[in-house]
Design an enzyme around this catalytic site. Structure first.
Site, PDB file in Angstrom:
ATOM      1  N   HIS A  33     -55.572 -63.741 -63.298  1.00  0.00           N
ATOM      2  CA  HIS A  33     -54.235 -64.314 -63.081  1.00  0.00           C
ATOM      3  C   HIS A  33     -54.071 -65.647 -63.803  1.00  0.00           C
ATOM      4  O   HIS A  33     -53.058 -66.327 -63.658  1.00  0.00           O
ATOM      5  CB  HIS A  33     -54.022 -64.479 -61.567  1.00  0.00           C
ATOM      6  CG  HIS A  33     -52.609 -64.682 -61.154  1.00  0.00           C
ATOM      7  ND1 HIS A  33     -52.189 -65.799 -60.448  1.00  0.00           N
ATOM      8  CD2 HIS A  33     -51.500 -63.933 -61.333  1.00  0.00           C
ATOM      9  CE1 HIS A  33     -50.908 -65.710 -60.203  1.00  0.00           C
ATOM     10  NE2 HIS A  33     -50.447 -64.597 -60.730  1.00  0.00           N
ATOM     11  N   LYS A  87     -53.409 -68.633 -66.570  1.00  0.00           N
ATOM     12  CA  LYS A  87     -52.441 -68.902 -67.636  1.00  0.00           C
ATOM     13  C   LYS A  87     -52.908 -70.145 -68.387  1.00  0.00           C
ATOM     14  O   LYS A  87     -52.959 -71.238 -67.821  1.00  0.00           O
ATOM     15  CB  LYS A  87     -51.031 -69.149 -67.083  1.00  0.00           C
ATOM     16  CG  LYS A  87     -50.348 -67.913 -66.516  1.00  0.00           C
ATOM     17  CD  LYS A  87     -50.454 -67.859 -65.034  1.00  0.00           C
ATOM     18  CE  LYS A  87     -49.672 -66.678 -64.478  1.00  0.00           C
ATOM     19  NZ  LYS A  87     -49.882 -66.483 -63.035  1.00  0.00           N
ATOM     20  N   ASP A 129     -55.447 -76.220 -81.146  1.00  0.00           N
ATOM     21  CA  ASP A 129     -56.366 -77.111 -81.876  1.00  0.00           C
ATOM     22  C   ASP A 129     -57.325 -77.867 -80.962  1.00  0.00           C
ATOM     23  O   ASP A 129     -57.846 -78.924 -81.342  1.00  0.00           O
ATOM     24  CB  ASP A 129     -55.585 -78.116 -82.736  1.00  0.00           C
ATOM     25  CG  ASP A 129     -54.979 -77.475 -83.975  1.00  0.00           C
ATOM     26  OD1 ASP A 129     -55.327 -76.317 -84.272  1.00  0.00           O
ATOM     27  OD2 ASP A 129     -54.166 -78.140 -84.649  1.00  0.00           O
ATOM     28  N   HIS A 171     -41.375 -69.369 -58.323  1.00  0.00           N
ATOM     29  CA  HIS A 171     -42.640 -68.928 -58.914  1.00  0.00           C
ATOM     30  C   HIS A 171     -43.610 -70.083 -59.143  1.00  0.00           C
ATOM     31  O   HIS A 171     -44.755 -69.865 -59.514  1.00  0.00           O
ATOM     32  CB  HIS A 171     -42.384 -68.177 -60.228  1.00  0.00           C
ATOM     33  CG  HIS A 171     -43.525 -67.332 -60.679  1.00  0.00           C
ATOM     34  ND1 HIS A 171     -44.390 -67.702 -61.686  1.00  0.00           N
ATOM     35  CD2 HIS A 171     -43.974 -66.133 -60.236  1.00  0.00           C
ATOM     36  CE1 HIS A 171     -45.301 -66.760 -61.863  1.00  0.00           C
ATOM     37  NE2 HIS A 171     -45.075 -65.800 -60.986  1.00  0.00           N
ATOM     38  N   LYS A 203     -46.309 -73.000 -58.453  1.00  0.00           N
ATOM     39  CA  LYS A 203     -47.419 -73.143 -57.513  1.00  0.00           C
ATOM     40  C   LYS A 203     -47.924 -74.585 -57.620  1.00  0.00           C
ATOM     41  O   LYS A 203     -48.575 -74.959 -58.587  1.00  0.00           O
ATOM     42  CB  LYS A 203     -48.564 -72.185 -57.840  1.00  0.00           C
ATOM     43  CG  LYS A 203     -48.154 -70.693 -57.922  1.00  0.00           C
ATOM     44  CD  LYS A 203     -47.987 -70.264 -59.339  1.00  0.00           C
ATOM     45  CE  LYS A 203     -47.894 -68.767 -59.569  1.00  0.00           C
ATOM     46  NZ  LYS A 203     -47.179 -67.923 -58.715  1.00  0.00           N
ATOM     47  N   ASP A 227     -50.060 -87.053 -50.065  1.00  0.00           N
ATOM     48  CA  ASP A 227     -49.744 -88.477 -49.888  1.00  0.00           C
ATOM     49  C   ASP A 227     -49.064 -89.105 -51.100  1.00  0.00           C
ATOM     50  O   ASP A 227     -49.209 -90.310 -51.358  1.00  0.00           O
ATOM     51  CB  ASP A 227     -51.025 -89.260 -49.547  1.00  0.00           C
ATOM     52  CG  ASP A 227     -51.560 -88.912 -48.169  1.00  0.00           C
ATOM     53  OD1 ASP A 227     -50.757 -88.464 -47.323  1.00  0.00           O
ATOM     54  OD2 ASP A 227     -52.769 -89.069 -47.937  1.00  0.00           O
TER      55      ASP A 227
END
Length: 513
Positions: A167, A169, A174, A409, A411, A416
């Site tokens: 999952h 991403k 470079d 979508h 996450k 604090d």
């Protein structure tokens, strides 16, 4: 049950044989490869700078158009390497444009490594194999299905592995700039659809964290679950590369005046980039990622899992905790933890999808039974409205038609107003125990305040506050605090949709969600 028909018995035996006989090819001939050295000179490296040794610079990518433009601009700026790792790589407008830019970079000598989870690549496999003919492009599929023709049958014989996916991403140019967050490659993630859009969040980063992200990419790229697409599909010939090159070129030409491409040209990110106004927030940070062995380990084995070390590093909040998770299944342990924070005086705020906004009803079935206990324990629970986005898009200067609905979508979590986590991990059993995930924990008051300001000032416009109708029972009400409305059933949903979720909740599938 007794099967008394020879025809059905034959079919059952046939499918069992097909599922059981398929095998993956040998990996003996696969050559490992690795990221270039972090100190390799590059124009993009000079542009972002690294005058803060030991720190990393971060820039949030909130708007979908800006997030896509950032990727295309970085591909155009690449001089040496582009490493791309995604769970979903849809055959849609944005993916075609993204691929065309990758191919153009490869044509000028940039090495491109494209690592995709195999779950959704059945329709793209031929094109990916054609791209891999290019001498500067390698494509690998992670945790591939052994049976390429009858992929679903793989679940029959090897569900314990094939139901667990990569999952992650990750987008690295470079070994100087790194983007991670919630977005896959597809139209809904980059504001390219009128009728639906994901509210999402990425961070673009430079500095100390990028070589660490490259090492994580190499770990997955060279892992035993990673296979070259040509070994799975069969090698394509030079003509296939010519054909896909021409197809991509034609598509780009035909769409250069499209509404979406016009939005890309007018992106605020482009203007800030042209005016040298992209200001990174340089802070201490930590990269977290699951070891790819997580997919091979028993679920009870946590040595490859990032979540224990992540939560240890985040620490216990003293004043405030904000949790944004589109798929939120806290289980009993999570309810106990969050409500214990409330008892200590912590303001705990959770934003997740409503039933009307979610794209996965089964997850909502797993989540809904925890709402009353969370609210009774003092957690402030908000659910995203599937709001009509037309007015919002037009206010941003976009040309749109029809009706658009939003789905959460992103996450992210803050502690604090000092630490913020941005990544791919949902707060659900699948992210914790089954799939591999990654993300960055940033010691940034600036980025934390950015999320806190949105929650405090703007969230009521986009979400319903969920409360108990009476403190002594579990009946919920949904409050539209802006328009002073109250709902006693899941807003903007049909009785049939609510029945479906109730029915799904009867099954013991929570640990798979």
């Amino acid at each position: 049950m007794i099967i008394d028909s020879p025809k059905y018995l034959f079919c059952a035996i046939f499918f069992m044989i097909v599922a059981g006989c398929a095998q993956l090819p040998s990996r003996e001939s696969i050559q490992p490869s690795y990221a270039i050295k972090a100190d390799t000179p590059s124009t993009i490296g000079d542009a972002v700078g690294n005058v803060h040794p030991g720190l990393s610079g971060f820039y949030p990518l909130v708007d979908g158009v800006d997030a896509f433009v950032a990727r295309l601009a970085l591909i155009d700026s690449a001089e040496h390497t582009i490493d791309v790792q995604y769970y979903l790589y849809h055959r849609q407008q944005t993916t075609i444009l993204f691929t065309a830019f990758l191919l153009k970079a490869a044509d000028r000598g940039v090495r491109v490594r494209l690592l995709l989870d195999d779950l959704s690549q059945a329709d793209s496999e031929i094109d990916l194999a054609a791209l891999a003919v290019h001498p500067n492009i390698e494509v690998r599929l992670f945790n591939p299905f052994p049976n390429r023709r009858f992929r679903a049958l793989g679940f029959v014989s090897n569900y314990s592995l094939l139901s667990r996916r990569m999952h992650n991403k990750s987008f690295i140019v470079d070994n100087k700039v790194f983007i991670t967050g919630g977005r896959n490659i597809g139209n809904a993630y980059f504001s390219a659809e009128d009728h639906s859009e994901f509210i999402d969040l990425d961070v673009m980063s430079a500095g100390d964290i990028v070589p660490k992200a490259s090492k994580a990419f190499d770990l997955y790229w060279n892992h035993q679950l990673s296979y070259p697409v040509e070994d799975l599909h069969g090698s394509r010939d030079e003509q296939s590369l010519v054909n896909i090159t021409e197809s991509l070129r034609t598509y780009v030409l035909q769409n250069q005046d499209s509404n979406y491409v016009e939005q890309l040209r007018e992106s605020e990110f482009v203007k800030r980039l042209q005016n040298d106004e992209i200001q990174f927030d340089w802070q201490e940070s930590t990269l977290f990622f699951d070891h790819p062995d997580k997919l091979l380990n028993d679920v009870s084995e946590k040595s490859a899992n990032m979540s224990p070390s992540l939560f240890k590093e985040m620490g216990q909040p003293e004043h405030k905790a904000i949790i944004v998770s589109p798929y939120f299944i806290p289980k009993e342990q999570g309810v106990e933890l969050l409500t214990s924070w409330v008892k200590k005086g912590v303001d705990v705020i959770v934003l997740t999808n409503s039933l009307a906004a979610t794209d996965v009803s089964a997850v909502h079935a797993g989540y809904k039974k925890y709402r009353a206990d969370l609210i009774r324990g003092g957690v402030k629970l908000w659910e995203l409205k599937p709001s009509d986005l037309v007015a919002i898009k037009r206010k941003a200067g976009r040309k749109v038609t029809g009706s658009s609905q939003a789905s959460l979508h992103a996450k992210t979590m803050t502690i604090d107003d000092k630490k913020i986590f941005v990544g791919t991990m949902n707060l659900d059993p699948r992210s914790f125990d089954l799939n591999t995930e990654m993300g960055v924990l940033i010691n940034s008051e600036k980025l934390s305040h950015f999320l806190a300001h949105w929650v405090d000032k703007k969230m009521p416009d986009y979400a319903w506050k969920v409360e108990l109708k009476n403190p002594n029972d579990d009946q919920l009400i949904w409050l539209d605090t802006v328009n002073n409305k109250q709902f006693e059933k899941e807003p903007q949903t049909s009785s049939w949709r609510r029945f479906q979720v109730w029915f799904i909740s009867l099954f013991p599938i929570e640990d798979e969600l």
